[in-house]
Design a protein around this motif. Structure first.
Motif: not given
Lengths: 485, 102
Positions: A127, A130-131, A134, A165-166, A169-170, A172-173, A176-177, A179, A185, A206, B16, B20, B43, B47, B50
């Motif tokens: 995570f 990810y930050v 960005e 950004l796209v 986001l991919l 980040l998705a 989350s999967m 997690y 993480l 992703l 999502f 996109l 997204v 989360l 989950f």
């Protein structure tokens, strides 16, 4: 001992905030920060070379809750690369932006970008990665607009931002999967757990596609030439040398450390194939580019392609030791490209600043007027094409011999074709620049600090990395970077 | 995972994907910025679903912290995109000369 990790990240962050609050000090402060980063980077790699590995949990929070930083040899080598390139670009930017107001807006973003790069290299948790991704995308897009008065430049910065950004986001998705599947993480906790489940495959796709957008691998490359070609020269240098490189670093970590049980040879071959297309197509576009900066940007596309060509070759290598050596060659290629491409952009910037344009067909007389900058461009060309004694030569040699060793001769064909094309587009630039215009008074006002950074970087890429490559291999062998391949 | 958290997760994944796709279409910039935000919400919904650990059990706090951080990042990104768009709109419309950019 591991407080050095905090220093690496916190110094540019403090510099960014101080430059924002005390703009009058920012010119001198930035020079100091660049020097401090270089020293810290050197100390980090030295301690890594002596076998110490670094890990630190900020604030003493237990893993999984707080922010953890860690450094191995791979991260250390890239931290040093970032410190070298950003110091050179800092010295250069002080002279490149002649308007004080522009510099006051430039420095805070510049050091924020550095913070994001270092934090990304040292983060030990998906995570936080990810930050930092960005942060990297936002500060890089904002830097592209510094001093931009043309709609074209703003438009490409905006497209860069949106695509970034796209990509995030991919990513980040994917995070989350991960997690949902594993409940943690932390990279270290995940490393042993990854198993071949459908959710893991989706997460891998992703995460990879998000990062491939940021690495500009064909067919996700379309934003790169415009963004890198229209940003101010020091920003282009850092974007091409470092920003795409750290996204690739993250891919290496994911593919070889986390998801190695899921990586199939088919996936590796697919990635290598896309890389091969990038090598050839990027070189062809560079060959026909009308402007120097676009040429350099397309050259970045093709050089990033080589890094992906390494993947299937490394994955097919039979034993641990040769794989480690091959991995060293990959890192050497990345470092060599980073330094040489920064030198190229800084050299082009000198010409663009003085002549007012960078059109290749109107370069006549540049070698006469800007001998130092043009010499730097030539040397950077040597390192980018991969002529001896540059680091890229050793790396390409290793790539070719390993591809023959694993029976994948087609990667050798790609590498050789790409090298020939690269030589062709550099000869085109040199040919245009060496046309003499008759006796002409040398232009005044090209200061040493504007031309020297490009020359120093170009020498480092051509001679330093080629002749000092052995010590790089030693450091990488100490760390776990190649060991987990 | 029970059926209702799964329903939320799948809905989140759909949102999502829709966001996109819309953000990559050749639309007005404002529409694309909103599409990216919608995609982000998808997204976040995944989360949050989950975090469910069962009836009468406290939800997992970590995904919540991730969503909060994600929202902050999304706000900052949207702000920057809007600021750039504003600057672009304020510039005098110059003739777009053809360069060999894609």
């Amino acid at each position: 001992m591991s407080t050095i990790l905090i220093v690496v990240v916190i110094v540019p962050l403090l510099a960014s905030l101080t430059c924002l609050m005390l703009p009058r000090l920012s010119d001198r402060l930035s020079l100091g920060t660049g020097l401090v980063q270089l020293i810290t980077g050197g100390l980090l790699i030295q301690s890594l070379a002596s076998g110490i590995s670094h890990f630190h949990e900020l604030g003493g929070w237990s893993p999984g809750l707080g922010i953890a930083l860690r450094a191995d040899a791979l991260a250390g080598a890239l931290v040093l690369l970032c410190a070298i390139v950003s110091l050179a670009a800092t010295v250069y930017a002080r002279r490149y932006f002649t308007c004080v107001e522009t510099r006051y807006r430039f420095w805070p973003l510049w050091w924020l970008l550095s913070t994001a790069i270092y934090a990304l290299l040292l983060s030990a948790d998906l995570f936080n990665l990810y930050v930092t991704l960005e942060l990297l995308g936002l500060s890089a897009a904002a830097l592209c607009t510094i001093g931009a008065a043309k709609t074209e430049a703003l438009r490409s910065a905006l497209r860069y931002l949106m695509l970034g950004l796209v990509g995030s986001l991919l990513f980040l998705a994917g995070v989350s999967m991960v997690y949902a599947e594993y409940g943690t993480l932390s990279l270290m906790a995940l490393a042993g757990q990854i198993a071949q489940t459908p959710a893991t495959l989706v997460a891998l796709l992703l995460l990879s596609s998000g990062l491939l957008v940021k690495c500009a691998l064909v067919p996700l490359h379309f934003w790169l030439p415009a963004a890198h070609g229209s940003a101010p020269a020091p920003v282009s240098a850092v974007l091409s040398a470092l920003v795409v490189k750290v996204a690739f670093y993250l891919l290496l970590r994911l593919w070889f450390e986390l998801f190695s049980p899921v990586m199939t040879s088919l996936f590796a071959t697919l990635i290598g194939g896309l890389g091969a297309i990038a090598v050839i197509w990027g070189s062809l576009r560079a060959l026909t580019a009308a402007r120097l900066k676009l040429l350099a940007a397309y050259s970045t596309l093709s050089q990033m392609g080589y890094l992906f060509v390494f993947i299937p070759v490394l994955a097919a290598l039979p034993d641990e030791e040769t794989r480690q050596l091959g991995f060293g060659a990959l890192v050497l290629f990345a470092l060599s490209h980073g330094i040489a491409k920064a030198a190229l952009f800084l050299g082009i910037g000198v010409i663009q600043l003085q002549v007012g344009h960078d059109r290749i067909d109107q370069l006549a007389g540049s070698a006469q007027r800007f001998p130092i900058a043009f010499f730097a461009i030539g040397l950077a060309g040597v390192a980018l094409v991969g002529l001896p004694p540059s680091g890229a030569f050793l790396a390409k040699w290793s790539l070719i011999s390993n591809s023959l060793l694993t029976g994948q001769w087609w990667w050798m064909v790609v590498t050789l074709t790409g090298t020939l094309l690269a030589a062709a587009y550099f000869i085109r630039v040199l040919g245009a620049g060496f046309v003499t215009l008759g006796p002409e008074a040398p232009v005044k006002g090209v200061g040493v600090s504007l031309q020297a950074p490009a020359l120093v970087l170009a020498c480092l890429a051509t001679f330093g990395l080629g002749l000092g490559a052995a010590s790089l291999w030693d450091v990488l062998a100490m760390g776990s970077a190649g060991g987990q391949l | 995972m029970g059926s209702s958290p799964l329903l939320y997760a799948v809905t989140g994944a759909l949102i999502f994907g829709i966001g996109l796709l819309a953000s990559l279409r050749d639309e007005a910039l404002l529409a694309r910025i909103i599409a990216i935000n919608i995609s982000g919400v998808g997204v976040f919904l995944m989360l949050v679903s989950f975090a469910y650990r069962g009836f009468e059990l406290a939800p997992d706090p970590i995904p919540h912290a991730l969503v909060l951080t994600g929202i902050v990042v999304a706000v900052a990104a949207s702000g920057l995109a809007l600021a750039l768009e504003k600057r672009l709109a304020e510039l005098p419309k110059s003739k777009t000369h053809k360069e060999d950019s894609p």
